[in-house]
Write an enzyme that holds these catalytic residues in place. Structure first.
Site, PDB file in Angstrom:
ATOM      1  N   ASP A  52      39.517  43.825  41.067  1.00  0.00           N
ATOM      2  CA  ASP A  52      40.330  42.791  40.422  1.00  0.00           C
ATOM      3  C   ASP A  52      41.049  43.314  39.180  1.00  0.00           C
ATOM      4  O   ASP A  52      40.609  44.276  38.557  1.00  0.00           O
ATOM      5  CB  ASP A  52      39.428  41.633  39.968  1.00  0.00           C
TER       6      ASP A  52
ATOM      7  N   HIS B 245      36.090  45.757  38.994  1.00  0.00           N
ATOM      8  CA  HIS B 245      37.300  45.563  38.192  1.00  0.00           C
ATOM      9  C   HIS B 245      38.084  46.857  37.985  1.00  0.00           C
ATOM     10  O   HIS B 245      37.505  47.889  37.688  1.00  0.00           O
ATOM     11  CB  HIS B 245      36.942  44.934  36.845  1.00  0.00           C
TER      12      HIS B 245
HETATM   13 ZN    ZN Z   1      40.317  38.729  36.958  1.00  0.00          ZN
END
Ligand code: ZN
Length: 323
Positions: A126, A282
């Site tokens: 992400d 992430h």
């Molecule tokens: Zn995010």
């Protein structure tokens, strides 16, 4: 008045003039420079704040659900609704061994017919693209693993090249909002649609294909949206867009992420709970341990019989229980 006196006056007037000009310039320049510095600072702080909010939502969700226990159930929509567990307080031991990672291991030989077959892992990244995207792509290439990138809106040339790169190297690209600002996108249904249209248009323009995949910032289970998440899900459906949450957390959401060993351990333990694991990671510049953990995760889990796949239109969505 003699000449000397005149000359003295002239110089004095000139000096005063110079001082006045300098004063005016300083008075104009100083606030302008200060404004610019403050503007940049506010911008970077607001970005940081959004990341902290997301981290809070993600870890809050994990903490709440680890108390309730784990549940995996199919819903009428054919999605796998999950309450994920995650105990990140354990700092003992590590499932990762130190040492050199074999390079270029082909993981594509693990298949469902294999008797050691353990399940499928969908690695998801992400918040990119960013400074680590290229490194992540190179590692995935090395192991011939395809993953899924949930990206936000960035218009600079480097980011645009990275969106293309993600697709060109065979990974799935999904939307993760344009602004990633909770206060903006979850303010109203129309604000959400506006943000959605921006990221959808940007990815369509850059990659040449309309994106069909979405991950809500903070997940569909977030508690900050001022609009009912049901409404937003309905809207995505009307756009023919599928949304995915996650059922395994790497634990890299926190501002000061744990070591790569801890991240790898979280993933290795998390995936044992599911036949199909969607792992949340992430792609942010400060998440260096995520990049470092990646080869260990792939190496270990593929040797144990897990298959790594990108999310496709035929993947059963993993979604959270709405709050
Ligand atoms: Zn995010």
């Amino acid at each position: 008045m003699d000449r000397k006196d005149k000359e003295y006056r002239r110089k004095r007037v000139e000096r005063i003039k110079r001082i006045m000009v300098i004063t005016v310039i300083v008075l104009i320049l100083l606030p302008t420079v200060l404004c610019l510095i403050l503007f940049a600072r506010v911008h970077s702080l607001s970005n940081e704040l959004e990341q902290i909010k997301e981290m809070k939502l993600e870890t809050l969700y994990a903490a709440e659900n680890s108390k309730e226990g784990r549940l995996l159930a199919g819903s009428s929509t054919g999605s796998a609704i999950v309450n994920i567990g995650g105990d990140y307080s354990d700092s003992s031991g590590s499932a990762v061994t130190d040492g050199d990672i074999r390079e270029g291991t082909d993981t594509s030989d693990v298949g469902k017919d294999d008797k050691n077959y353990k399940g499928v892992i969908y690695l998801t990244f992400d918040d990119g693209p960013g400074a680590n995207t290229e490194k992540i792509l190179d590692i995935l290439d090395e192991y011939k693993v395809k993953a899924t990138f949930f990206v936000t809106g960035k218009e600079d040339d480097t980011s645009k090249a990275l969106y293309k790169e993600i697709v060109a190297r065979g990974h799935t690209i999904g939307m993760h909002s344009y602004s990633h600002k909770y206060d903006e996108i979850y303010k109203s249904e129309s604000a959400f649609k506006k943000d959605y249209n921006k990221i959808s248009a940007l990815l369509t323009e850059v990659t040449g294909e309309k994106p069909w995949l979405y991950r809500f910032p903070g997940g569909s289970s977030n508690t900050v949206s001022k609009v009912s998440m049901k409404k937003l899900i309905k809207f995505l459906k009307s756009e023919d867009v599928t949304y995915f949450d996650w059922n395994v957390m790497s634990g890299d959401a926190v501002p000061d992420p744990p070591s790569y060993k801890k991240l790898a351990k979280n993933v290795e333990e998390g995936v044992t709970e599911f036949d199909e694991s969607v792992v949340l990671m992430h792609d942010l510049p400060e998440k260096k341990s995520t990049v470092k953990a990646l080869p260990y995760i792939i190496e270990k889990l593929s040797s144990e019989g897990y298959e790594f796949l990108p999310i496709t239109k035929s993947t059963t969505p993993v979604v959270h229980k709405l709050q």
